[in-house]
Scaffold this motif. Structure first.
Motif, PDB file in Angstrom:
ATOM      1  N   LEU A  84       0.822  -1.205   0.000  1.00  0.00           N
ATOM      2  CA  LEU A  84       0.000   0.000   0.000  1.00  0.00           C
ATOM      3  C   LEU A  84       0.859   1.260   0.000  1.00  0.00           C
ATOM      4  O   LEU A  84       0.527   2.262  -0.635  1.00  0.00           O
ATOM      5  CB  LEU A  84      -0.935   0.003   1.211  1.00  0.00           C
ATOM      6  N   LYS A  85       1.979   1.210   0.721  1.00  0.00           N
ATOM      7  CA  LYS A  85       2.841   2.389   0.826  1.00  0.00           C
ATOM      8  C   LYS A  85       4.103   2.270  -0.019  1.00  0.00           C
ATOM      9  O   LYS A  85       4.925   3.186  -0.038  1.00  0.00           O
ATOM     10  CB  LYS A  85       3.236   2.609   2.288  1.00  0.00           C
ATOM     11  N   SER A  86       4.250   1.128  -0.694  1.00  0.00           N
ATOM     12  CA  SER A  86       5.446   0.881  -1.516  1.00  0.00           C
ATOM     13  C   SER A  86       6.725   1.071  -0.705  1.00  0.00           C
ATOM     14  O   SER A  86       7.663   1.747  -1.121  1.00  0.00           O
ATOM     15  CB  SER A  86       5.457   1.805  -2.748  1.00  0.00           C
ATOM     16  N   LEU A  87       6.737   0.462   0.474  1.00  0.00           N
ATOM     17  CA  LEU A  87       7.900   0.572   1.367  1.00  0.00           C
ATOM     18  C   LEU A  87       8.420  -0.815   1.726  1.00  0.00           C
ATOM     19  O   LEU A  87       7.633  -1.733   1.992  1.00  0.00           O
ATOM     20  CB  LEU A  87       7.529   1.314   2.655  1.00  0.00           C
ATOM     21  N   GLU A  88       9.743  -0.953   1.730  1.00  0.00           N
ATOM     22  CA  GLU A  88      10.348  -2.198   2.199  1.00  0.00           C
ATOM     23  C   GLU A  88      10.363  -2.211   3.727  1.00  0.00           C
ATOM     24  O   GLU A  88      10.625  -1.187   4.356  1.00  0.00           O
ATOM     25  CB  GLU A  88      11.766  -2.336   1.659  1.00  0.00           C
ATOM     26  N   ILE A  89      10.081  -3.360   4.296  1.00  0.00           N
ATOM     27  CA  ILE A  89      10.113  -3.529   5.754  1.00  0.00           C
ATOM     28  C   ILE A  89      11.330  -4.379   6.093  1.00  0.00           C
ATOM     29  O   ILE A  89      11.428  -5.541   5.682  1.00  0.00           O
ATOM     30  CB  ILE A  89       8.828  -4.194   6.272  1.00  0.00           C
ATOM     31  N   GLU A  90      12.267  -3.789   6.803  1.00  0.00           N
ATOM     32  CA  GLU A  90      13.506  -4.493   7.135  1.00  0.00           C
ATOM     33  C   GLU A  90      13.249  -5.654   8.084  1.00  0.00           C
ATOM     34  O   GLU A  90      12.310  -5.635   8.883  1.00  0.00           O
ATOM     35  CB  GLU A  90      14.503  -3.530   7.786  1.00  0.00           C
ATOM     36  N   GLU A  91      14.131  -6.649   8.008  1.00  0.00           N
ATOM     37  CA  GLU A  91      14.038  -7.786   8.914  1.00  0.00           C
ATOM     38  C   GLU A  91      14.749  -7.529  10.242  1.00  0.00           C
ATOM     39  O   GLU A  91      14.671  -8.357  11.156  1.00  0.00           O
ATOM     40  CB  GLU A  91      14.620  -9.030   8.248  1.00  0.00           C
ATOM     41  N   LYS A  92      15.433  -6.417  10.366  1.00  0.00           N
ATOM     42  CA  LYS A  92      16.213  -6.088  11.568  1.00  0.00           C
ATOM     43  C   LYS A  92      15.388  -6.229  12.846  1.00  0.00           C
ATOM     44  O   LYS A  92      14.258  -5.743  12.941  1.00  0.00           O
ATOM     45  CB  LYS A  92      16.723  -4.648  11.450  1.00  0.00           C
ATOM     46  N   ILE A  93      15.966  -6.896  13.855  1.00  0.00           N
ATOM     47  CA  ILE A  93      15.311  -7.065  15.156  1.00  0.00           C
ATOM     48  C   ILE A  93      15.553  -5.804  15.982  1.00  0.00           C
ATOM     49  O   ILE A  93      16.690  -5.488  16.334  1.00  0.00           O
ATOM     50  CB  ILE A  93      15.867  -8.298  15.910  1.00  0.00           C
ATOM     51  N   ASN A  94      14.494  -5.071  16.284  1.00  0.00           N
ATOM     52  CA  ASN A  94      14.624  -3.831  17.050  1.00  0.00           C
ATOM     53  C   ASN A  94      14.728  -4.080  18.546  1.00  0.00           C
ATOM     54  O   ASN A  94      15.520  -3.439  19.235  1.00  0.00           O
ATOM     55  CB  ASN A  94      13.451  -2.905  16.765  1.00  0.00           C
ATOM     56  N   LYS A  95      13.911  -5.016  19.064  1.00  0.00           N
ATOM     57  CA  LYS A  95      13.908  -5.293  20.504  1.00  0.00           C
ATOM     58  C   LYS A  95      13.569  -6.752  20.755  1.00  0.00           C
ATOM     59  O   LYS A  95      12.847  -7.385  19.980  1.00  0.00           O
ATOM     60  CB  LYS A  95      12.872  -4.430  21.246  1.00  0.00           C
ATOM     61  N   ILE A  96      14.104  -7.273  21.861  1.00  0.00           N
ATOM     62  CA  ILE A  96      13.742  -8.597  22.375  1.00  0.00           C
ATOM     63  C   ILE A  96      13.394  -8.437  23.851  1.00  0.00           C
ATOM     64  O   ILE A  96      14.103  -7.750  24.585  1.00  0.00           O
ATOM     65  CB  ILE A  96      14.903  -9.604  22.228  1.00  0.00           C
ATOM     66  N   ARG A  97      12.303  -9.065  24.264  1.00  0.00           N
ATOM     67  CA  ARG A  97      11.924  -9.053  25.673  1.00  0.00           C
ATOM     68  C   ARG A  97      11.489 -10.455  26.093  1.00  0.00           C
ATOM     69  O   ARG A  97      10.674 -11.084  25.429  1.00  0.00           O
ATOM     70  CB  ARG A  97      10.776  -8.056  25.936  1.00  0.00           C
ATOM     71  N   TRP A  98      12.059 -10.933  27.209  1.00  0.00           N
ATOM     72  CA  TRP A  98      11.696 -12.242  27.753  1.00  0.00           C
ATOM     73  C   TRP A  98      10.443 -12.127  28.607  1.00  0.00           C
ATOM     74  O   TRP A  98      10.263 -11.141  29.318  1.00  0.00           O
ATOM     75  CB  TRP A  98      12.825 -12.799  28.609  1.00  0.00           C
ATOM     76  N   LEU A  99       9.602 -13.152  28.568  1.00  0.00           N
ATOM     77  CA  LEU A  99       8.451 -13.225  29.462  1.00  0.00           C
ATOM     78  C   LEU A  99       8.869 -13.967  30.729  1.00  0.00           C
ATOM     79  O   LEU A  99       9.754 -14.836  30.677  1.00  0.00           O
ATOM     80  CB  LEU A  99       7.288 -13.965  28.796  1.00  0.00           C
ATOM     81  N   PRO A 100       8.240 -13.665  31.874  1.00  0.00           N
ATOM     82  CA  PRO A 100       8.543 -14.427  33.090  1.00  0.00           C
ATOM     83  C   PRO A 100       8.281 -15.912  32.858  1.00  0.00           C
ATOM     84  O   PRO A 100       7.273 -16.288  32.262  1.00  0.00           O
ATOM     85  CB  PRO A 100       7.569 -13.845  34.127  1.00  0.00           C
ATOM     86  N   GLN A 101       9.196 -16.754  33.322  1.00  0.00           N
ATOM     87  CA  GLN A 101       9.077 -18.189  33.079  1.00  0.00           C
ATOM     88  C   GLN A 101       7.993 -18.793  33.952  1.00  0.00           C
ATOM     89  O   GLN A 101       7.972 -18.605  35.167  1.00  0.00           O
ATOM     90  CB  GLN A 101      10.409 -18.883  33.329  1.00  0.00           C
ATOM     91  N   GLN A 102       7.078 -19.546  33.337  1.00  0.00           N
ATOM     92  CA  GLN A 102       5.969 -20.179  34.043  1.00  0.00           C
ATOM     93  C   GLN A 102       6.145 -21.690  34.155  1.00  0.00           C
ATOM     94  O   GLN A 102       5.582 -22.325  35.040  1.00  0.00           O
ATOM     95  CB  GLN A 102       4.642 -19.878  33.321  1.00  0.00           C
ATOM     96  N   ASN A 103       6.891 -22.282  33.233  1.00  0.00           N
ATOM     97  CA  ASN A 103       7.093 -23.735  33.239  1.00  0.00           C
ATOM     98  C   ASN A 103       8.476 -24.027  32.662  1.00  0.00           C
ATOM     99  O   ASN A 103       9.338 -23.153  32.651  1.00  0.00           O
ATOM    100  CB  ASN A 103       5.983 -24.434  32.444  1.00  0.00           C
ATOM    101  N   ALA A 104       8.668 -25.231  32.177  1.00  0.00           N
ATOM    102  CA  ALA A 104       9.994 -25.606  31.677  1.00  0.00           C
ATOM    103  C   ALA A 104      10.373 -24.835  30.415  1.00  0.00           C
ATOM    104  O   ALA A 104      11.555 -24.661  30.118  1.00  0.00           O
ATOM    105  CB  ALA A 104      10.036 -27.109  31.408  1.00  0.00           C
ATOM    106  N   ALA A 105       9.382 -24.372  29.670  1.00  0.00           N
ATOM    107  CA  ALA A 105       9.655 -23.643  28.426  1.00  0.00           C
ATOM    108  C   ALA A 105       9.936 -22.173  28.710  1.00  0.00           C
ATOM    109  O   ALA A 105       9.555 -21.625  29.750  1.00  0.00           O
ATOM    110  CB  ALA A 105       8.480 -23.783  27.468  1.00  0.00           C
TER     111      ALA A 105
END
Length: 448
Positions: A84-105
């Motif tokens: 729609l906007k004719s713009l490329e969207i980069e694959e670059k990872i801007n942020k990572i955030r971990w969730l509090p662990q609830q189980n083994a995963a």
């Protein structure tokens, strides 16, 4: 093939220093225990490092950190295109955030400019065998050949780390996402772009709730943009966001569903004597972090890092000069776009020391009790086992010491933008272009 005797020899130092854009690290984040460390890069990849349990126990006896080894690597985002906007969207990872662990995963959120993804990281050391309708290779059997039934069993197998996408949160932002922050309730998180902040529920992907919208009716009236946002570590109704004008706004979702009106605004009056063409650019806040206690805010602008008390809005309670010697170089830094670099800042586990990055592979640490700062360098020689980080000094005048670096000799391509501090120990992770350095203070934190 035979080697041509007249062919030029390879410049190995050039190959060693050559870095592809996709390999440049764009974010670093420890999980809540500090046993896992995730990095994202401009190629859309996420690499997770794990602190080895056996090495950790042995290292604790020696006063060392224990090694972090690669645990899993996966492709989080791919290049995309907005038709729609004719713009490329980069694959670059801007942020990572971990969730509090609830189980083994383990679960983590990763985002590029437009799309946020929730990933599940789990281990599997057993696999089922003995299916009735499938053979050993997983192909369906001819039912007529099945003459008896058997109960499938789990057989031990080599440990496998599986990373699977659990949720994809798309179409929530018109502008580029610069921040994500997990709420203390463990159920919601916020995402911020230049003009809006949305709140999401981790189980709902098709809609989000807009909690801040600073987009003016006429874009020509736009005077500032949102640069970073974060939830309070303990109160799920409070969050803060920073702006390109150097202001911080604390918002309370109990007062209003749409938090366009802030509960508190933190800003420092500008000194008319220091007013210049670059004043607004260098006052833009590139990062904001709540202290672990929730009492203070840590912010980074181009030249300084500041500590703010939530109970005092008129100005910061502490200001530390990161590289004041660059004030005279702002014109050239503007011309090469370095003045727009976005440096991050972090607290140590006890909120007593703060850390931020600089140029020439330097990073700064400030002791809040004494107010003293130290400049350290992340380079290959210091990454050797048991190597001691050496302090560095930028020569700005007066008596020059051996090893001092002149301001004109600084390498502005070697910048420390991203970093993380272990949530409980004096272990830091520093991203320098495509290199990840992990350092530990071998002194017992209780005796510092």
């Amino acid at each position: 093939m035979g080697e041509d005797g007249e062919s030029p020899k390879l410049n190995h130092s050039f190959l060693r220093d050559y870095v592809t854009e996709a390999d440049v690290i764009s974010t670093v984040e420890f999980n809540q225990t500090g046993d896992l460390l995730a990095t994202g890069d401009k190629g859309g990849r996420v690499v997770i490092f794990q602190r080895e349990a056996e090495a950790k126990a042995e290292a604790e006896e020696l006063g060392e950190a224990g090694e972090y080894n690669v645990y899993s690597t996966f492709q989080s985002h791919e290049p995309d295109f907005d038709y729609l906007k004719s713009l490329e969207i980069e694959e670059k990872i801007n942020k990572i955030r971990w969730l509090p662990q609830q189980n083994a995963a383990h679960f983590l959120l990763s985002t590029n400019d437009k799309t946020i993804k929730l990933w599940k990281v789990s281990e599997r050391d057993r696999r089922p065998e003995g299916y009735n309708l499938k053979d050993e290779e997983g192909r369906l059997k001819d039912i007529s050949t099945v003459t008896s039934l058997q109960v499938p069993v789990l057989k031990p197998t080599d440990l496998m780390v599986e990373v699977r996408p659990r949720r994809v949160f798309a179409n929530g932002h018109t502008y580029h996402i610069n921040s994500i922050s997990v709420n203390s309730d463990g159920e919601t998180y916020l995402s911020a772009d230049d003009l809006r902040i949305n709140m999401w529920h981790l189980d709902i992907t098709d809609r989000s709730f807009n909690i801040v919208d600073i987009k003016p009716a006429n874009m020509e009236d736009l005077t500032e943009v949102i640069t970073a946002a974060e939830f309070h570590p303990h109160h799920c109704h409070l969050f803060v966001y920073s702006s390109s004008k150097g202001t911080l706004r604390l918002c309370d979702m109990r007062a209003s569903a749409l938090c366009d009106k802030h509960a508190k605004i933190f800003e420092e009056p500008e000194d008319p004597g220091n007013r210049s063409f670059f004043s607004e650019i260098i006052s833009s806040v590139s990062d904001v972090k709540f202290s672990h206690s929730g009492r203070y805010l840590l912010t980074r602008d181009y030249l300084t890092v500041k500590v703010w008390d939530l109970n005092m809005e008129k100005g910061p309670v502490e200001t530390y000069q990161v590289h004041e010697y660059l004030r005279s170089k702002l014109c050239s830094l503007y011309e090469n776009d370095c003045i727009f670099d976005k440096f991050e800042c972090v607290w140590n586990s006890t909120d007593s020391v703060i850390m931020t990055g600089a140029y020439n592979s330097f990073f700064r640490m400030f002791d809040r009790e004494t107010g003293r700062g130290v400049t350290l360098e992340a380079w290959r020689e210091s990454s050797k086992p048991r190597a001691v980080l050496r302090t560095r000094r930028v020569y700005t005048g007066g008596r020059r010491r051996r090893g001092d670096v002149g301001v004109d000799s600084l390498d502005f391509t070697k910048k420390i933008l991203h970093m993380a501090w272990h949530p409980a120990e004096n272990i830091i992770a520093i991203a320098a272009t495509n290199n990840l350095y992990i350092f530990q203070d071998r002194v017992n934190p209780e005796n510092q």
